[in-house]
Design a protein around this motif. Structure first.
Motif, PDB file in Angstrom:
ATOM      1  N   THR A 161       6.291   6.114   2.083  1.00 26.25           N
ATOM      2  CA  THR A 161       4.987   6.852   2.826  1.00 26.25           C
ATOM      3  C   THR A 161       3.928   5.819   2.168  1.00 26.25           C
ATOM      4  OG1 THR A 161       5.763   8.890   2.874  1.00 26.25           O
ATOM      5  CG2 THR A 161       3.420   8.565   3.135  1.00 26.25           C
ATOM      6  N   TYR A 162       3.134   5.274   3.299  1.00 21.46           N
ATOM      7  CA  TYR A 162       2.235   4.023   2.985  1.00 21.46           C
ATOM      8  C   TYR A 162       0.956   4.362   3.460  1.00 21.46           C
ATOM      9  CZ  TYR A 162       3.240   2.301   7.486  1.00 21.46           C
ATOM     10  OH  TYR A 162       3.459   2.123   8.844  1.00 21.46           O
ATOM     11  N   TYR A 163      -0.118   3.727   3.025  1.00 22.10           N
ATOM     12  CA  TYR A 163      -1.577   3.993   3.445  1.00 22.10           C
ATOM     13  C   TYR A 163      -1.783   2.786   4.351  1.00 22.10           C
ATOM     14  CZ  TYR A 163      -6.484   5.094   3.798  1.00 22.10           C
ATOM     15  OH  TYR A 163      -7.744   5.408   4.287  1.00 22.10           O
ATOM     16  N   SER A 164      -2.208   2.915   5.502  1.00 21.68           N
ATOM     17  CA  SER A 164      -2.595   2.029   6.392  1.00 21.68           C
ATOM     18  C   SER A 164      -4.074   1.470   6.499  1.00 21.68           C
ATOM     19  CB  SER A 164      -1.873   2.188   7.858  1.00 21.68           C
ATOM     20  OG  SER A 164      -2.479   3.301   8.367  1.00 21.68           O
ATOM     21  N   GLY A 165      -4.908   2.328   5.929  1.00 24.95           N
ATOM     22  CA  GLY A 165      -6.259   1.955   5.918  1.00 24.95           C
ATOM     23  C   GLY A 165      -6.969   2.969   6.455  1.00 24.95           C
ATOM     24  N   THR A 166      -6.512   3.766   7.499  1.00 22.20           N
ATOM     25  CA  THR A 166      -6.940   4.847   8.113  1.00 22.20           C
ATOM     26  C   THR A 166      -6.383   6.110   8.012  1.00 22.20           C
ATOM     27  OG1 THR A 166      -5.810   4.194  10.149  1.00 22.20           O
ATOM     28  CG2 THR A 166      -8.252   3.298   9.678  1.00 22.20           C
ATOM     29  N   SER A 167      -4.962   6.071   7.735  1.00 20.23           N
ATOM     30  CA  SER A 167      -4.017   7.130   7.717  1.00 20.23           C
ATOM     31  C   SER A 167      -2.824   6.915   7.096  1.00 20.23           C
ATOM     32  CB  SER A 167      -3.727   7.668   9.045  1.00 20.23           C
ATOM     33  OG  SER A 167      -2.791   6.461   9.702  1.00 20.23           O
ATOM     34  N   TYR A 168      -1.946   8.132   6.845  1.00 19.35           N
ATOM     35  CA  TYR A 168      -0.644   7.734   6.004  1.00 19.35           C
ATOM     36  C   TYR A 168       0.481   7.829   7.160  1.00 19.35           C
ATOM     37  CZ  TYR A 168      -3.127   8.730   1.772  1.00 19.35           C
ATOM     38  OH  TYR A 168      -4.071   8.731   0.562  1.00 19.35           O
ATOM     39  N   SER A 169       1.306   6.917   6.953  1.00 22.32           N
ATOM     40  CA  SER A 169       2.467   6.858   7.830  1.00 22.32           C
ATOM     41  C   SER A 169       3.822   6.578   6.998  1.00 22.32           C
ATOM     42  CB  SER A 169       2.479   5.537   8.712  1.00 22.32           C
ATOM     43  OG  SER A 169       1.203   5.713   9.386  1.00 22.32           O
ATOM     44  N   ALA A 170       4.892   6.719   7.345  1.00 22.48           N
ATOM     45  CA  ALA A 170       6.148   6.673   6.880  1.00 22.48           C
ATOM     46  C   ALA A 170       7.053   5.520   7.647  1.00 22.48           C
ATOM     47  CB  ALA A 170       6.974   8.126   6.852  1.00 22.48           C
ATOM     48  N   GLY A 171       7.683   4.873   6.530  1.00 20.17           N
ATOM     49  CA  GLY A 171       8.507   4.016   7.390  1.00 20.17           C
ATOM     50  C   GLY A 171       9.834   3.483   6.417  1.00 20.17           C
ATOM     51  N   SER A 213       0.511  -1.307   0.083  1.00 20.52           N
ATOM     52  CA  SER A 213       0.042   0.045  -0.029  1.00 20.52           C
ATOM     53  C   SER A 213       0.948   1.412  -0.007  1.00 20.52           C
ATOM     54  CB  SER A 213      -1.031   0.126   1.227  1.00 20.52           C
ATOM     55  OG  SER A 213      -1.603  -1.063   1.142  1.00 20.52           O
ATOM     56  N   ILE A 214       1.627   1.419  -1.078  1.00 20.88           N
ATOM     57  CA  ILE A 214       2.684   2.578  -1.289  1.00 20.88           C
ATOM     58  C   ILE A 214       2.006   4.032  -1.748  1.00 20.88           C
ATOM     59  CG2 ILE A 214       4.658   3.288  -2.400  1.00 20.88           C
ATOM     60  CD1 ILE A 214       5.358   0.220  -2.502  1.00 20.88           C
TER      61      ILE A 214
END
Length: 123
Positions: free
Chosen positions: A100-110, A27-28
């Motif tokens: 930066t990916y989408y976790s289903g509810t928000s965007y996060s970076a890893g 989910s990039i």
């Protein structure tokens, strides 16, 4: 989840060439900086080359003029073209990406790593 899968390693004679590929999947939302690291036997993992999202590159001195890092954003893939290979280039090569990916509810970076691919330069 995000995964990085490397390919292209192998055995090559001194002076030969190899091209490593690293494809990101999942989910990039955005691939930020990407890079290649290597760990030689008995040594720590070190940065070999890095490329920003804008295409700016940097290399460790020992590979300048021989290695080229590039990326294809449409394919979520980073490459490392290695020419004029030397025995001292022998190592396990790892792909790294700031994603930066989408976790289903928000965007996060890893920060993500591939599993590594062996490159052996020997006659």
């Amino acid at each position: 989840q995000v995964q990085l899968v490397e390919s292209g390693g192998g055995l090559v004679q001194p002076g030969g060439s190899l091209r490593l590929s690293c494809a990101a999947s999942g989910s990039i939302f955005r691939l930020n900086a990407m890079g290649w690291y290597r760990r030689a036997p008995g040594k720590q993992r070190v940065l070999v080359a890095r490329i920003t999202s804008g295409g700016t590159t940097n290399y460790v001195d020992s590979v300048k003029g021989r290695f080229t890092i590039s990326r294809d954003n449409a394919k979520n893939t980073v490459y490392l073209q290695m020419n004029s290979l030397k025995p001292e280039d022998t190592a396990v090569y790892y792909c790294n990406a700031d994603i930066t990916y989408y976790s289903g509810t928000s965007y996060s970076a890893g920060d993500y790593w591939g599993q590594g691919t062996q490159v052996t330069v020997s006659s």
